[in-house]
Design an enzyme around this catalytic site. Structure first.
Site, PDB file in Angstrom:
ATOM      1  N   ASP A  88       3.300   5.719  -6.854  1.00 10.81           N
ATOM      2  CA  ASP A  88       4.536   5.557  -6.087  1.00 10.81           C
ATOM      3  C   ASP A  88       5.787   5.502  -6.938  1.00 10.81           C
ATOM      4  OD1 ASP A  88       3.359   5.384  -3.495  1.00 10.81           O
ATOM      5  OD2 ASP A  88       2.546   3.457  -4.107  1.00 10.81           O
ATOM      6  N   HIS A 136       0.870  -1.185   0.000  1.00 12.50           N
ATOM      7  CA  HIS A 136       0.000   0.000   0.000  1.00 12.50           C
ATOM      8  C   HIS A 136       0.902   1.228   0.000  1.00 12.50           C
ATOM      9  CE1 HIS A 136      -3.536   2.297   0.592  1.00 12.50           C
ATOM     10  NE2 HIS A 136      -3.921   1.923   1.796  1.00 12.50           N
ATOM     11  N   HIS A 179      -1.606  -1.900 -10.294  1.00 11.03           N
ATOM     12  CA  HIS A 179      -2.551  -1.345  -9.333  1.00 11.03           C
ATOM     13  C   HIS A 179      -3.797  -2.197  -9.346  1.00 11.03           C
ATOM     14  CE1 HIS A 179      -5.108   1.590  -7.302  1.00 11.03           C
ATOM     15  NE2 HIS A 179      -3.988   2.122  -6.880  1.00 11.03           N
TER      16      HIS A 179
HETATM   17  C1  LIG Z   1      -0.523  -3.082  -6.465  1.00 19.11           C
HETATM   18  C2  LIG Z   1      -0.628  -4.606  -6.552  1.00 19.11           C
HETATM   19  C3  LIG Z   1      -0.592  -5.192  -5.128  1.00 19.11           C
HETATM   20  C4  LIG Z   1      -1.961  -4.959  -7.230  1.00 19.11           C
HETATM   21  O1  LIG Z   1      -2.119  -6.340  -7.142  1.00 19.11           O
HETATM   22  P1  LIG Z   1      -3.355  -7.124  -7.785  1.00 19.11           P
HETATM   23  O2  LIG Z   1      -4.432  -6.200  -8.228  1.00 19.11           O
HETATM   24  O3  LIG Z   1      -3.742  -8.181  -6.810  1.00 19.11           O
HETATM   25  O4  LIG Z   1      -2.748  -7.723  -9.114  1.00 19.11           O
HETATM   26  P2  LIG Z   1      -2.183  -9.182  -9.281  1.00 19.11           P
HETATM   27  O5  LIG Z   1      -1.201  -9.494  -8.208  1.00 19.11           O
HETATM   28  O6  LIG Z   1      -3.347 -10.123  -9.457  1.00 19.11           O
HETATM   29  O7  LIG Z   1      -1.388  -9.054 -10.646  1.00 19.11           O
HETATM   30  C5  LIG Z   1      -1.870  -9.451 -11.934  1.00 19.11           C
HETATM   31  C6  LIG Z   1      -0.692  -9.999 -12.724  1.00 19.11           C
HETATM   32  O8  LIG Z   1       0.313  -8.973 -12.892  1.00 19.11           O
HETATM   33  C7  LIG Z   1       1.516  -9.342 -12.244  1.00 19.11           C
HETATM   34  N1  LIG Z   1       2.000  -8.167 -11.522  1.00 19.11           N
HETATM   35  C8  LIG Z   1       1.251  -7.277 -10.800  1.00 19.11           C
HETATM   36  N2  LIG Z   1       2.023  -6.284 -10.332  1.00 19.11           N
HETATM   37  C9  LIG Z   1       3.284  -6.557 -10.768  1.00 19.11           C
HETATM   38  C10 LIG Z   1       4.511  -5.893 -10.603  1.00 19.11           C
HETATM   39  N3  LIG Z   1       4.590  -4.752  -9.913  1.00 19.11           N
HETATM   40  N4  LIG Z   1       5.621  -6.434 -11.185  1.00 19.11           N
HETATM   41  C11 LIG Z   1       5.514  -7.568 -11.883  1.00 19.11           C
HETATM   42  N5  LIG Z   1       4.378  -8.259 -12.084  1.00 19.11           N
HETATM   43  C12 LIG Z   1       3.267  -7.743 -11.526  1.00 19.11           C
HETATM   44  C13 LIG Z   1       1.152 -10.467 -11.277  1.00 19.11           C
HETATM   45  O9  LIG Z   1       2.253 -11.319 -11.042  1.00 19.11           O
HETATM   46  C14 LIG Z   1       0.038 -11.141 -12.016  1.00 19.11           C
HETATM   47  O10 LIG Z   1       0.612 -11.915 -13.039  1.00 19.11           O
HETATM   48  P3  LIG Z   1      -0.039 -13.343 -13.421  1.00 19.11           P
HETATM   49  O11 LIG Z   1      -1.409 -12.995 -13.978  1.00 19.11           O
HETATM   50  O12 LIG Z   1       0.878 -13.945 -14.415  1.00 19.11           O
HETATM   51  O13 LIG Z   1      -0.146 -14.124 -12.145  1.00 19.11           O
HETATM   52  C15 LIG Z   1       0.543  -5.199  -7.395  1.00 19.11           C
HETATM   53  O14 LIG Z   1       0.458  -4.685  -8.709  1.00 19.11           O
HETATM   54  C16 LIG Z   1       1.909  -4.893  -6.784  1.00 19.11           C
HETATM   55  O15 LIG Z   1       2.338  -5.605  -5.870  1.00 19.11           O
HETATM   56  N6  LIG Z   1       2.605  -3.824  -7.292  1.00 19.11           N
HETATM   57  C17 LIG Z   1       3.916  -3.446  -6.765  1.00 19.11           C
HETATM   58  C18 LIG Z   1       3.744  -2.675  -5.465  1.00 19.11           C
HETATM   59  C19 LIG Z   1       3.167  -1.290  -5.685  1.00 19.11           C
HETATM   60  O16 LIG Z   1       3.644  -0.539  -6.532  1.00 19.11           O
HETATM   61  N7  LIG Z   1       2.153  -0.933  -4.861  1.00 19.11           N
HETATM   62  C20 LIG Z   1       1.593   0.410  -4.858  1.00 19.11           C
HETATM   63  C21 LIG Z   1       0.172   0.431  -5.299  1.00 19.11           C
HETATM   64  S1  LIG Z   1      -0.388   2.105  -5.390  1.00 19.11           S
END
Ligand SMILES: CC(C)(COP(=O)(O)OP(=O)(O)OC[C@H]1O[C@@H](n2cnc3c(N)ncnc32)[C@H](O)[C@@H]1OP(=O)(O)O)[C@@H](O)C(=O)NCCC(=O)NCCS
Length: 427
Positions: free
Chosen positions: A363, A268, A307
């Protein structure tokens, strides 16, 4: 437009129910599933609230597919361009932009509540271990405020609730800067009521021995824009924590502490710190393609990308990129910027990221600005919590006005069925 209706049939009994879709002012319809449990004895299953609207809200609208973000209907781009954080906080809380008179009164109120009780400083802030993380200090100090303001429990009284809202928004920068000064071993700086909200925060952060600290106006404005961008973001994890705790009718300090605790998580509000650590680890532009390959192999995340809701360029990231240019004019370019730009360039043209709709989020660039302005990484999430306090409190106020039931979801139980206790000697 006629209300959309859905018919649900239980194939084992043939029993049907009609479910009505509720129409929002903008955005997709929301199916009212309340009759399901009563009519069919089933609950819905949606871990992580992937497709569940948990409440009705009139504060923030976002369309993740289109990359749209609006506070009370005003596009974030217009607010970032023309407004300031305190005005936006008023808008979020009250639903309308203030008149000049209302703004003066609001700004006066906030300015004169910036001081914290001396015991909050002496007993709490200065009572932490010397290497305490400022976000941990902030979460605890905000919760501790509830012990100083006993009237805060009277959440049904709008005047008393308003007073706590003012106190929280006003004191957040004082607590945040106080946590930083303690971390670096510098003396606490009292608020300077001649300065505006954001400049006062910078004064409490950086003042040394000068009688009056006047921040660089470009940097103060840049931080104010970042505060606007972070002020609210619909039903995110921290706001959901706020609403959940507030639904139990906890006081605003305890509920805000819970929301801030959620924000502390690296998925987050902690992501901007993770971005800087990632950029430092990559070290040079030449290592960017190799890092991208590791991301694609699933070994590491591309921090600051992706996101839960935005499946397009995060509109806040676009504004932050412009702000970064203004800040770097003053501070000199952050050497990590080139690595970030290269990462973005490669990721936006790579099928792994394109097919998963992974774009830079808020971010990705905010940490670079904070770092160029001299903020240590431990302060990044704290810088997010300061403005988000207005959003959290707007949601608490809205929830109380809606007189909602306590938040209490059901579960899909997968544990053992009933069994008899076995004494320790027989196990
Ligand atoms: C923000 C976040 C938690 C959203 O997660 P989510 O909506 O649950 O999305 P998912 O984890 O289901 O991701 C979907 C796909 O994209 C991939 N993915 C998502 N974010 C990724 C990232 N930052 N880097 C690489 N791969 C990513 C996942 O591995 C998944 O791949 P798959 O379909 O082959 O399994 C996630 O994108 C993340 O951890 N980002 C990095 C941290 C970040 O920047 N957070 C700030 C948010 S404002």
């Amino acid at each position: 437009m006629a209300t959309r209706q859905f018919t649900l049939t239980d194939n084992s009994t043939g029993k049907t129910s009609t479910l009505e879709a509720l129409s929002p002012s903008v955005g997709p319809d929301v199916l009212n599933i309340a009759p399901l449990a009563k009519d069919h004895g089933v609950y819905t299953f949606d871990p992580g609230f992937m497709s569940t609207a948990a409440c009705e809200s009139a504060i923030t609208y976002l369309d993740g597919e289109a990359g749209v973000l609006q506070y009370r209907g005003y596009p974030i781009e217009q607010l970032a361009e023309s407004s300031n954080y305190l005005e936006v906080a008023y808008l979020l809380l009250n639903g309308e932009l203030p008149t000049a008179q209302e703004y003066d009164a609001w700004s006066h109120e906030i300015t004169y509540h910036t001081f914290i009780h001396e015991n909050v400083r002496k007993r709490f802030l200065e009572g932490f271990h010397y290497d305490a993380h400022p976000m941990g200090m902030l979460v605890s100090a905000v919760a501790a405020l509830s012990t100083f303001y006993h009237d805060a429990k009277d959440i049904d009284n709008p005047e008393i609730l308003h007073k706590q809202i003012v106190r929280l928004i006003a004191k957040m920068p004082t607590l945040a800067a106080g946590a930083h000064r303690f971390m670096v071993g510098m003396p606490f700086v009292y608020p300077d009521n001649t300065l505006d909200f954001t400049s006062n925060f910078l004064s409490m952060m950086w003042k040394v021995a000068e009688p009056h600290y006047e921040p660089n106006p470009v940097l103060a404005h840049a931080l104010d824009v970042l505060f606007i961008l972070h002020a609210d973001h619909e039903q995110n994890c921290g706001t959901t924590a706020m609403r959940t705790v507030a639904s139990a009718h906890a006081d605003p300090y305890s509920a805000t502490a819970a929301a801030a605790a959620a924000l502390y998580g690296p998925r987050h509000g902690g992501a901007n710190e993770a971005v800087i650590r990632m950029l430092m680890q990559i070290g040079s532009i030449d290592n960017v393609p190799g890092y991208i390959e590791r991301v694609k192999r699933g070994e590491v995340l591309l921090q600051g990308f992706g996101h839960r809701v935005y499946k397009n360029y995060d509109p806040r990231a676009r504004i932050i990129k412009q702000v970064a240019d203004e800040v770097f004019e003053v501070t000199g370019k952050n050497p990590l910027l080139d690595i970030a730009l290269k990462l973005e360039e490669i990721a936006l043209s790579d099928d792994y990221f394109v097919s998963r709709k992974l774009y830079p989020n808020v971010d990705f660039y905010s940490g670079l600005i904070y770092q160029a302005m001299g903020f240590p990484m431990e302060m990044f999430t704290v810088l997010f919590a300061i403005p988000r306090t207005a959003g959290w409190l707007a949601h608490m106020k809205e929830l109380l006005e809606q007189d909602l039931k306590i938040t209490r979801p059901r579960q899909l139980y997968v544990g053992p069925e009933v069994r008899d206790y076995v004494g320790i000697d027989a196990r």
